[in-house]
Design a protein around this motif. Sequence first.
Motif, PDB file in Angstrom:
ATOM      1  N   ALA A  68       1.324   1.946  -1.646  1.00 23.43           N
ATOM      2  CA  ALA A  68       1.021   2.576  -2.906  1.00 23.43           C
ATOM      3  C   ALA A  68      -0.363   2.137  -3.308  1.00 23.43           C
ATOM      4  O   ALA A  68      -1.132   2.843  -3.570  1.00 23.43           O
ATOM      5  CB  ALA A  68       2.059   2.742  -4.338  1.00 23.43           C
ATOM      6  N   GLU A  69      -0.228   0.882  -3.208  1.00 26.41           N
ATOM      7  CA  GLU A  69      -1.420   0.373  -3.786  1.00 26.41           C
ATOM      8  C   GLU A  69      -2.719   0.301  -2.672  1.00 26.41           C
ATOM      9  O   GLU A  69      -3.851   0.800  -2.982  1.00 26.41           O
ATOM     10  CB  GLU A  69      -1.365  -1.505  -3.475  1.00 26.41           C
ATOM     11  N   ALA A 120      -3.803   4.158  -3.169  1.00 25.83           N
ATOM     12  CA  ALA A 120      -3.872   4.554  -4.955  1.00 25.83           C
ATOM     13  C   ALA A 120      -5.466   5.102  -4.989  1.00 25.83           C
ATOM     14  O   ALA A 120      -6.451   4.944  -4.186  1.00 25.83           O
ATOM     15  CB  ALA A 120      -3.918   3.249  -5.537  1.00 25.83           C
ATOM     16  N   GLY A 121      -5.818   6.058  -5.875  1.00 27.73           N
ATOM     17  CA  GLY A 121      -6.858   6.704  -6.111  1.00 27.73           C
ATOM     18  C   GLY A 121      -6.861   8.162  -5.621  1.00 27.73           C
ATOM     19  O   GLY A 121      -7.567   8.847  -6.269  1.00 27.73           O
ATOM     20  N   TRP A 122      -6.052   8.439  -4.807  1.00 26.86           N
ATOM     21  CA  TRP A 122      -6.120   9.740  -4.185  1.00 26.86           C
ATOM     22  C   TRP A 122      -4.737  10.509  -3.813  1.00 26.86           C
ATOM     23  O   TRP A 122      -4.418  11.724  -3.939  1.00 26.86           O
ATOM     24  CB  TRP A 122      -6.702  10.066  -3.264  1.00 26.86           C
ATOM     25  N   LEU A 123      -3.675   9.460  -3.737  1.00 25.72           N
ATOM     26  CA  LEU A 123      -2.333   9.997  -3.588  1.00 25.72           C
ATOM     27  C   LEU A 123      -1.638  10.112  -4.630  1.00 25.72           C
ATOM     28  O   LEU A 123      -1.529   9.900  -5.705  1.00 25.72           O
ATOM     29  CB  LEU A 123      -1.359   8.688  -2.682  1.00 25.72           C
ATOM     30  N   SER A 160      10.023   2.081  -7.990  1.00 24.82           N
ATOM     31  CA  SER A 160       9.371   3.173  -8.617  1.00 24.82           C
ATOM     32  C   SER A 160       8.125   2.816  -9.732  1.00 24.82           C
ATOM     33  O   SER A 160       7.057   3.474  -9.411  1.00 24.82           O
ATOM     34  CB  SER A 160      10.210   3.991  -9.237  1.00 24.82           C
ATOM     35  N   ALA A 161       8.685   2.035 -10.619  1.00 30.37           N
ATOM     36  CA  ALA A 161       7.749   1.689 -11.550  1.00 30.37           C
ATOM     37  C   ALA A 161       6.291   0.920 -11.147  1.00 30.37           C
ATOM     38  O   ALA A 161       5.466   1.194 -11.555  1.00 30.37           O
ATOM     39  CB  ALA A 161       8.281   0.494 -12.531  1.00 30.37           C
ATOM     40  N   ALA A 173       2.569   2.528 -11.524  1.00 29.32           N
ATOM     41  CA  ALA A 173       1.393   1.657 -12.046  1.00 29.32           C
ATOM     42  C   ALA A 173       0.025   1.964 -11.244  1.00 29.32           C
ATOM     43  O   ALA A 173      -0.948   1.978 -11.592  1.00 29.32           O
ATOM     44  CB  ALA A 173       1.895   0.283 -11.962  1.00 29.32           C
ATOM     45  N   HIS A 174       0.144   2.364  -9.835  1.00 30.40           N
ATOM     46  CA  HIS A 174      -0.793   3.006  -9.317  1.00 30.40           C
ATOM     47  C   HIS A 174      -1.225   4.415  -9.484  1.00 30.40           C
ATOM     48  O   HIS A 174      -2.045   4.916  -8.735  1.00 30.40           O
ATOM     49  CB  HIS A 174      -0.652   2.695  -7.887  1.00 30.40           C
TER      50      HIS A 174
END
Length: 326
Positions: free
Chosen positions: A258-259, A262-265, A278-279, A283-284
Motif C-alpha cells: 500500500a505504501e 500510495a497516491g494513486w491506488l 486494514s488500518a 492510513a495511505h
Amino acid sequence: MKREAALKVTLLAGGVGGAKMAEGLAALGDIELSIIGNVADDDAFHGLWVSPDIDTLTYSLGGMINRQQGWGLADEGTRALDTLTMLGEDTWMMLGDKDFGLHIYRTMRRAKGDRPSEIARDVAKAFGVKPQILLPTDDKVQTRVRTDDGWISFQDYFVRRKCAPEVRELQFDGIEEAEPTKEALTALGEADLIVIAPSNPLVSIAPILETKGLRGAVARAKAPKIAVSPFIAGKVVKGPADRMMAALGLRADAAGVAERYAGWLDCLIIDHQDEALSADINAHGISAHCSDILMKDQADKARLGREIVGLGRQWLKKQLKEGRAG
Ligand code: GDP
Ligand code: CA
C-alpha cells in the motif's frame, strides 16, 4: 435483468503472479481485457532475445503453460540446450526446445526492425490469446541488481543465483529514455477499471509505472484502481519480493505494498488473514478489501477476477452517483 456493457479492464502484470490474475480476468465473459506486461526482465541468451514475463502471459492465456512450474511450455524438452552445453555455452537460463522457436521468431522480427509491440501482438494471436498483451515501451529497459558482488543482470540474480544474494539497489537501465507505447497509454486512458496484479511491486510493476508517462496516466485515469497483494500473512506466495522489500527498507507485507502504491491506488485486496493490516492500509488513503487471494486453480483465479470486477462496478456506480449529486 439488463445486461451490463462490457467493462474495459486494463491489468498491469509481471510473470507468474501476473499471469494468474490475467487468467482470472480472461475467464470472465463480460469484460474487454488489455494487459500491460513487463519487459524489464528481457535479455539476450545465445544470440536470441528472450522476454520471460511476456511469454509467461502468452503461454498462460494460450493454455499451453507448464502448470507445475507456472512458466515455460507444457511438454517441453531440453535438447537444444543440451547441444549448447556440449558446445561449452553457459546454459543456466532454462529455455525449452519449443520455447526456442519463439525466441528465434522474436529475434528475427526484431532484426527486421519490427516493433516489439507488434511482434508480441502477432505471437499472442498465433497462440490463441484473446486479451490484448501490450508492452509499456518498445525500447530496451533492463532491471539490474546491485549485490555485494556488484551490479548483475536480473536473470543472473533470479535464475542463475536463485535470488540468493541480498539486493542492495535496483536500477532499470534505459528507463529514462524509453518512450511509452501509444497502446499502453490508450489502454490506461480508456479503461473503466485498472487492476494491478499481485506481481512483484519492485521488479514487475515498478518498471511499467516508471516508464515515462505511465504512472501519470494511471494516476490521471478516471477508472478506479484496484491492486491485489502479493503478500499473504506476511509471506509472498513465491519469489523474492519479501526479501527485496525488507532489504530496501520497506515493510514486507500488504501494508508495504500500500505504501508503494500510495497516491494513486484506490483499493488494495488483501487476504482475510491480513485483516488486521486494514488500518495501516487506510492510513495511505487506500481502502482495504479482504478476500481469499491465493489462486491455486482456475476456479480460484476466476472467482477473484469476478470479485475485482464486481468491486470495480460498485466503485463506478458510486462515482456516478456522487457526480450527479455534486
Ligand atoms: P514473476 O515475474 O514470474 O516473478 O511473477 P510476478 O512478479 O508477476 O509475480 C510474483 C508475485 O506473485 C510473488 O510476489 C507472489 O507472492 C505473487 N503470487 C503468486 N501467486 C499468487 C497467488 O496465488 N495469490 C497472490 N495474492 N499472489 C501470488
Ligand atoms: Ca518477471
